[in-house]
Design an enzyme around this catalytic site. Structure first.
Site, PDB file in Angstrom:
ATOM      1  N   ARG A 186       0.837  -1.205   0.000  1.00 32.03           N
ATOM      2  CA  ARG A 186       0.000   0.000   0.000  1.00 32.03           C
ATOM      3  C   ARG A 186       0.865   1.245   0.000  1.00 32.03           C
ATOM      4  O   ARG A 186       2.036   1.217   0.384  1.00 32.03           O
ATOM      5  CB  ARG A 186      -0.951   0.012   1.190  1.00 32.03           C
ATOM      6  N   GLU A 241      -0.001  10.147   8.312  1.00 28.75           N
ATOM      7  CA  GLU A 241       1.139   9.340   8.761  1.00 28.75           C
ATOM      8  C   GLU A 241       1.255   9.311  10.280  1.00 28.75           C
ATOM      9  O   GLU A 241       1.152  10.342  10.943  1.00 28.75           O
ATOM     10  CB  GLU A 241       2.424   9.902   8.154  1.00 28.75           C
ATOM     11  N   HIS A 242       1.480   8.114  10.808  1.00 24.77           N
ATOM     12  CA  HIS A 242       1.691   7.900  12.242  1.00 24.77           C
ATOM     13  C   HIS A 242       0.500   8.343  13.095  1.00 24.77           C
ATOM     14  O   HIS A 242       0.672   8.802  14.220  1.00 24.77           O
ATOM     15  CB  HIS A 242       2.952   8.636  12.721  1.00 24.77           C
ATOM     16  N   ASP A 267      -2.653   6.311  12.846  1.00 20.92           N
ATOM     17  CA  ASP A 267      -3.583   5.186  13.022  1.00 20.92           C
ATOM     18  C   ASP A 267      -3.499   4.629  14.441  1.00 20.92           C
ATOM     19  O   ASP A 267      -4.517   4.306  15.056  1.00 20.92           O
ATOM     20  CB  ASP A 267      -3.343   4.097  11.974  1.00 20.92           C
ATOM     21  N   GLY A 306       8.726   1.206   3.045  1.00 20.08           N
ATOM     22  CA  GLY A 306       7.575   1.984   3.489  1.00 20.08           C
ATOM     23  C   GLY A 306       6.312   1.691   2.698  1.00 20.08           C
ATOM     24  O   GLY A 306       5.333   2.425   2.795  1.00 20.08           O
ATOM     25  N   SER A 325       5.595  -4.108   2.916  1.00 18.77           N
ATOM     26  CA  SER A 325       5.911  -5.491   2.536  1.00 18.77           C
ATOM     27  C   SER A 325       5.747  -6.439   3.713  1.00 18.77           C
ATOM     28  O   SER A 325       5.249  -7.566   3.559  1.00 18.77           O
ATOM     29  CB  SER A 325       7.343  -5.577   1.990  1.00 18.77           C
ATOM     30  N   ASP A 328      -2.118  -0.674   7.641  1.00 18.01           N
ATOM     31  CA  ASP A 328      -1.562  -1.527   6.594  1.00 18.01           C
ATOM     32  C   ASP A 328      -2.418  -2.768   6.376  1.00 18.01           C
ATOM     33  O   ASP A 328      -2.725  -3.146   5.245  1.00 18.01           O
ATOM     34  CB  ASP A 328      -0.133  -1.949   6.959  1.00 18.01           C
ATOM     35  N   ASN A 386      13.689  -0.878   8.584  1.00 15.80           N
ATOM     36  CA  ASN A 386      12.885  -1.996   9.068  1.00 15.80           C
ATOM     37  C   ASN A 386      12.310  -1.625  10.435  1.00 15.80           C
ATOM     38  O   ASN A 386      13.041  -1.458  11.405  1.00 15.80           O
ATOM     39  CB  ASN A 386      13.766  -3.255   9.173  1.00 15.80           C
ATOM     40  N   LYS A 387      10.975  -1.492  10.499  1.00  9.03           N
ATOM     41  CA  LYS A 387      10.328  -1.024  11.739  1.00  9.03           C
ATOM     42  C   LYS A 387      10.654  -1.905  12.936  1.00  9.03           C
ATOM     43  O   LYS A 387      10.835  -1.415  14.046  1.00  9.03           O
ATOM     44  CB  LYS A 387       8.804  -0.988  11.563  1.00  9.03           C
TER      45      LYS A 387
END
Length: 452
Positions: free
Chosen positions: A37, A43-44, A46, A137, A140, A184, A227-228
């Site tokens: 998506r 952004e940030h 949700d 971002g 995935s 996501d 990578n979060k």
């Protein structure tokens, strides 16, 4: 979800089937697809309870699967850099310190296993293929969690609605330590071809948002990976918003222990988003807060604060910026609603107005939320320089992609200029450039393909 194999992807499915047969000496019984998506704005927020406005993209995760009668889960990937993995499905362990690719599959698997209290979940052979650039971002990791959840659901003969699956996969991804908010996973299951979606939470629902004609949305990868689950930035921001929530609630006489998100504070105080910005400015100070100061405000010790409020992977953090984070969240939430309103009402200056909102969003992410990086800022500037009406980072940030709104008649020249200005001056970027810059349209959500 279930569809017969479509002509549009028959070649890709047949290729994956051939690789599956070569790998496992057997044939897959079904295939599952989950899209990536791009978040257009929001952004940030949700995980703070606020609505977001993403759309699914064509890039996706595709899994060929075969249920097994034996208690073994075999995972393989068409990308040779991702090594095979096997485990007992009755004994799933997810290592938060090593966010390896298979752990995201295990999140989706374990989510279904735990939800249905499966005593003896079906084993599986699974071959995974992905076209979403990793750590870009574009979601995935969440797409893999969702696809794995869908595969596991089918293999065990269970059913859930799309909303239930989205909510379940949101919780499942937390097994790997990412304190996400659900955007996501929601767009992954609820997306529809041809429209973006306003995703609202509590309860989860999705509303069509028809994007204006005459513009195209272009994704550009900064080629800086983030990578979060491997870094603390993301989870620290979640905790800063949680701590800001507690302090705002306490200052206004609310039960701070019962209030979880910045939206909860707004609802309890019956204030507009604009008024909440004023409240945040009055209550919070711009200087970073120490654990001790936050504890004093709440009337608890630093030890209690760590145990009761902070996630395990943020308990070594000593300073938190609450003023800046709250200001970003309340202003960004307002921009999302304004973006949707403009799309609905289509004023004569709609495209410029939407572009302005995207630009304001990036500035807030850069300056207040501090989730950008020099490469993203450079890429946004380049996109605006060469004709984008609006451009912003998308996804968690600290790397990954930008999304730009570009007039359709300028698209070809825009792509050529951005390629020249950003990608051709770096060997690393030039290597990655082929899949790093592309126009996209709103795509469809997750689905299952059965063998005919």
């Amino acid at each position: 979800f279930v569809q017969k194999r479509r002509k549009v992807c028959i070649g890709r499915l047949l290729k994956l089937k051939k690789m599956f047969v070569s790998k496992f000496q057997s044939t897959p019984k079904f295939y599952a697809r989950a899209p990536g998506r791009v978040n257009l704005i929001g952004e940030h927020i949700d995980y703070c309870g606020y609505s977001v406005l993403p759309m699914a993209i064509e890039q996706d995760i595709l899994i060929a699967a075969e249920p097994l009668s034996t208690s073994v889960l075999h995972l393989a990937n068409t990308n040779p850099s991702y090594v095979d993995f096997s485990t007992n499905p009755n004994n799933i362990e997810i290592n938060q310190t090593k966010p390896l690719w298979h752990n995201y599959f295990l999140c989706g698997f374990k989510g279904i296993e735990d939800h249905f209290n499966l005593d003896n979940p079906s084993g599986m052979n699974c071959l995974v293929e992905g076209t979403i650039p990793a750590s870009s971002g574009l979601s995935s990791s969440s797409a893999l969690v969702c696809c794995a959840g869908l595969v596991t659901l089918l293999a065990n003969g269970k059913t859930l609605s799309k909303v239930e699956l989205a909510e379940l996969c949101t919780k499942s991804e937390r097994y790997i330590g990412t304190e996400g908010g659900g955007m996501d996973q929601s767009i992954c299951f609820l997306a529809e071809k041809g429209t973006a979606k306003l995703i609202e939470f509590n309860p989860l629902r999705a509303t069509d948002v028809r994007l204006p004609r005459g513009v195209t949305f272009v994704i550009a990868n900064s080629c800086v990976e983030m990578n979060k689950a491997a870094t603390s930035h993301y989870n620290i921001r979640v905790m800063e918003c949680r701590l800001a929530t507690k302090l705002l609630a306490k200052s206004k006489g609310l039960d701070w222990k019962a209030v979880a998100t910045l939206q909860d504070v707004q609802v309890a105080l019956k204030r507009s988003l604009e008024e909440m910005l004023t409240v945040a400015e009055e209550v919070l100070h711009p200087e970073p807060y120490s654990i001790e100061e936050i504890g004093e405000h709440l009337g608890i010790s630093p030890k209690e604060l760590c145990a009761q409020i902070l996630s395990q992977n943020t308990r070594d953090v000593t300073l938190f910026k609450l003023y800046q984070r709250a200001k970003h969240v309340y202003s960004e939430a307002a921009r999302v609603l304004e973006f949707k309103k403009i799309c609905e009402e289509s004023p004569t200056d709609a495209i410029q107005a939407l572009g302005d909102l995207m630009n304001q969003s990036h500035a807030s992410c850069r300056d207040l939320y501090e989730c950008s990086c020099p490469e993203l800022n450079q890429l946004v500037d380049i996109c605006l320089q060469f004709g984008a009406v609006g451009s912003r980072l998308t996804g968690a940030g600290w790397g990954g992609c930008t999304v730009s709104m570009v007039p359709a008649d300028k698209l070809e020249r825009f792509l050529a200029n951005v390629k020249e200005a950003y990608y051709k001056n770096s060997d690393q970027r030039l290597t990655l450039e082929e899949n790093s810059l592309f126009a996209t349209n709103p795509g469809g959500g997750a689905m299952v393909f059965l063998e005919a």
